[in-house]
Enzyme design. Structure first.
Site, PDB file in Angstrom:
ATOM      1  N   SER A   1     -55.455  -5.422  14.358  1.00  0.00           N
ATOM      2  CA  SER A   1     -54.135  -5.882  13.901  1.00  0.00           C
ATOM      3  C   SER A   1     -53.826  -5.201  12.587  1.00  0.00           C
ATOM      4  O   SER A   1     -54.729  -4.868  11.817  1.00  0.00           O
ATOM      5  CB  SER A   1     -54.136  -7.393  13.689  1.00  0.00           C
ATOM      6  OG  SER A   1     -52.965  -7.792  13.004  1.00  0.00           O
TER       7      SER A   1
ATOM      8  N   TYR B   1     -57.993 -15.050  10.845  1.00  0.00           N
ATOM      9  CA  TYR B   1     -57.582 -14.018  11.814  1.00  0.00           C
ATOM     10  C   TYR B   1     -57.681 -12.628  11.183  1.00  0.00           C
ATOM     11  O   TYR B   1     -58.260 -11.697  11.768  1.00  0.00           O
ATOM     12  CB  TYR B   1     -56.155 -14.311  12.263  1.00  0.00           C
ATOM     13  CG  TYR B   1     -55.568 -13.301  13.231  1.00  0.00           C
ATOM     14  CD1 TYR B   1     -55.985 -13.260  14.556  1.00  0.00           C
ATOM     15  CD2 TYR B   1     -54.581 -12.407  12.820  1.00  0.00           C
ATOM     16  CE1 TYR B   1     -55.436 -12.352  15.446  1.00  0.00           C
ATOM     17  CE2 TYR B   1     -54.023 -11.497  13.703  1.00  0.00           C
ATOM     18  CZ  TYR B   1     -54.458 -11.463  15.011  1.00  0.00           C
ATOM     19  OH  TYR B   1     -53.915 -10.560  15.891  1.00  0.00           O
TER      20      TYR B   1
HETATM   21  P1  NDP Z   1     -51.546 -13.522  24.344  1.00  0.00           P
HETATM   22  O1  NDP Z   1     -52.026 -14.848  23.843  1.00  0.00           O
HETATM   23  O2  NDP Z   1     -50.131 -13.365  24.705  1.00  0.00           O
HETATM   24  O3  NDP Z   1     -52.452 -13.085  25.598  1.00  0.00           O
HETATM   25  C1  NDP Z   1     -53.835 -13.201  25.470  1.00  0.00           C
HETATM   26  C2  NDP Z   1     -54.522 -12.675  26.710  1.00  0.00           C
HETATM   27  O4  NDP Z   1     -55.940 -12.792  26.496  1.00  0.00           O
HETATM   28  C3  NDP Z   1     -54.230 -13.472  27.951  1.00  0.00           C
HETATM   29  O5  NDP Z   1     -54.285 -12.599  29.061  1.00  0.00           O
HETATM   30  C4  NDP Z   1     -55.366 -14.480  28.000  1.00  0.00           C
HETATM   31  O6  NDP Z   1     -55.680 -14.888  29.319  1.00  0.00           O
HETATM   32  C5  NDP Z   1     -56.504 -13.663  27.449  1.00  0.00           C
HETATM   33  N1  NDP Z   1     -57.534 -14.465  26.803  1.00  0.00           N
HETATM   34  C6  NDP Z   1     -57.393 -15.358  25.792  1.00  0.00           C
HETATM   35  N2  NDP Z   1     -58.556 -15.891  25.485  1.00  0.00           N
HETATM   36  C7  NDP Z   1     -59.476 -15.313  26.293  1.00  0.00           C
HETATM   37  C8  NDP Z   1     -60.865 -15.432  26.462  1.00  0.00           C
HETATM   38  N3  NDP Z   1     -61.574 -16.286  25.719  1.00  0.00           N
HETATM   39  N4  NDP Z   1     -61.469 -14.677  27.408  1.00  0.00           N
HETATM   40  C9  NDP Z   1     -60.770 -13.826  28.184  1.00  0.00           C
HETATM   41  N5  NDP Z   1     -59.449 -13.661  28.072  1.00  0.00           N
HETATM   42  C10 NDP Z   1     -58.805 -14.397  27.138  1.00  0.00           C
HETATM   43  O7  NDP Z   1     -51.972 -12.488  23.203  1.00  0.00           O
HETATM   44  P2  NDP Z   1     -51.352 -11.052  22.799  1.00  0.00           P
HETATM   45  O8  NDP Z   1     -51.076 -10.270  24.008  1.00  0.00           O
HETATM   46  O9  NDP Z   1     -50.293 -11.268  21.804  1.00  0.00           O
HETATM   47  O10 NDP Z   1     -52.593 -10.455  21.988  1.00  0.00           O
HETATM   48  C11 NDP Z   1     -53.527  -9.549  22.572  1.00  0.00           C
HETATM   49  C12 NDP Z   1     -54.338  -8.926  21.455  1.00  0.00           C
HETATM   50  O11 NDP Z   1     -53.477  -8.266  20.538  1.00  0.00           O
HETATM   51  C13 NDP Z   1     -55.140  -9.941  20.632  1.00  0.00           C
HETATM   52  O12 NDP Z   1     -56.384  -9.368  20.290  1.00  0.00           O
HETATM   53  C14 NDP Z   1     -54.287 -10.120  19.395  1.00  0.00           C
HETATM   54  O13 NDP Z   1     -55.028 -10.534  18.279  1.00  0.00           O
HETATM   55  C15 NDP Z   1     -53.747  -8.721  19.220  1.00  0.00           C
HETATM   56  N6  NDP Z   1     -52.547  -8.626  18.399  1.00  0.00           N
HETATM   57  C16 NDP Z   1     -51.389  -9.231  18.801  1.00  0.00           C
HETATM   58  C17 NDP Z   1     -50.257  -9.135  18.008  1.00  0.00           C
HETATM   59  C18 NDP Z   1     -48.965  -9.768  18.370  1.00  0.00           C
HETATM   60  O14 NDP Z   1     -48.055  -9.788  17.524  1.00  0.00           O
HETATM   61  N7  NDP Z   1     -48.799 -10.287  19.563  1.00  0.00           N
HETATM   62  C19 NDP Z   1     -50.276  -8.399  16.724  1.00  0.00           C
HETATM   63  C20 NDP Z   1     -51.543  -7.807  16.408  1.00  0.00           C
HETATM   64  C21 NDP Z   1     -52.628  -7.918  17.225  1.00  0.00           C
HETATM   65  P3  NDP Z   1     -55.692 -16.426  29.809  1.00  0.00           P
HETATM   66  O15 NDP Z   1     -54.267 -16.889  29.769  1.00  0.00           O
HETATM   67  O16 NDP Z   1     -56.293 -16.386  31.154  1.00  0.00           O
HETATM   68  O17 NDP Z   1     -56.571 -17.194  28.858  1.00  0.00           O
END
Ligand code: NDP
Length: 247
Positions: free
Chosen positions: A142, A156
């Protein structure tokens, strides 16, 4: 014209929604066979697989909580058995629990560390056992792993800073296999985790130079480039894609 990831096999953690789903679809569109994991969203994961298959690609979804020891390792073994190898690991699953640090409980701290750091460690160790020479390890960090402008994201940001140094350290260990290790650092991207319409969105949007959120496809495009053949000399790098937030 051949696609740039034709013949490659990719594994994306947390590929059922948000950034991970967009990455999976983009890698598949570039020709890779793609495995995605999810923790809870079986239907959402199945729909990502169907979208890829409907477009002529190959994909599988595997339930594997990134925090459960052995779960991602088993999912990687299944991917290798199904598709015949592993070339690209995308450590995407991650979470944030926005809260003042003093009010954050130990359970909440553990949760963020578990998914964002320990999960990345475990999936990368598992992937390296199978990864072909010339492979790619790409983690989604991030922009707050490098610079911090808002309160409420202390734990975070600390985990994402850890991903930056994980990337730099590991790049030094796998270069002899021509495996690159890179960290993509998004700014505010419209997902369930960080909705562009939410209360938290106002200060984040104002901090960008472009005065807007980015889209999941912006991140997927950079991941596809780093996964591809033209990026073979980029390693140990943190690539920030944040609309100018850290400018
Ligand atoms: P979302 O919460 O929208 O999606 C998260 C995804 O990860 C889902 O597919 C979820 O699946 C899966 N997931 C969550 N927990 C677990 C777990 N314990 N094991 C396996 N899968 C898991 O998140 P984003 O798409 O926004 O974020 C994705 C990445 O990008 C993260 O690492 C986040 O920190 C990073 N990021 C995001 C930003 C943003 O502004 N959105 C900015 C900077 C970084 P399920 O529903 O099945 O649990």
């Amino acid at each position: 014209m051949s696609k740039k990831l034709e013949g490659k096999i990719a594994f994306v953690t947390g590929g059922s929604r948000g950034i991970g789903a967009a990455i999976a679809k983009r890698l598949a569109a570039e020709g890779a066979k793609v495995a995605i994991t999810y923790a809870k969203g079986a239907d959402a994961a199945a729909s990502v697989v169907k979208t890829i298959q409907d477009a002529g690609g190959k994909a599988i979804a595997i339930a594997a909580d990134s925090t459960t020891p052995g779960a991602v390792e088993a999912a990687i073994k299944k991917t290798v058995a199904t598709f015949g190898g592993l070339d690209v690991l995308v450590n995407n699953s991650g979470t944030a629990i926005p809260k003042k640090f003093e009010e954050t409980t130990l359970e909440e701290l553990d949760r963020v560390i578990d998914i964002n750091i320990r999960g990345t460690f475990m999936s990368t160790q598992a992937a390296l056992k199978h990864m072909n020479n010339g492979g790619r390890i790409i983690s989604i960090g991030s922009c707050v792993g490098e610079r911090m402008m808002t309160p409420g994201l202390v734990s975070y940001a600390a985990t994402k800073g850890a991903i930056k140094m994980f990337t730099q350290g590991l790049a030094r260990e796998v270069g002899d296999r021509s495996i690159t290790v890179n960290n993509i650092q998004p700014g505010p991207i419209d997902t369930d985790l960080n909705p562009a319409a939410g209360e938290w969105a106002v200060p984040q949007k104002a901090l960008t130079a472009l005065n807007r959120y980015g889209s999941v496809d912006d991140i997927a495009a950079l991941v596809a480039f780093v996964a591809g053949p033209e990026s073979s000399y980029i390693t140990g790098a943190s690539l920030t894609i944040d609309g100018g937030t850290n400018a």
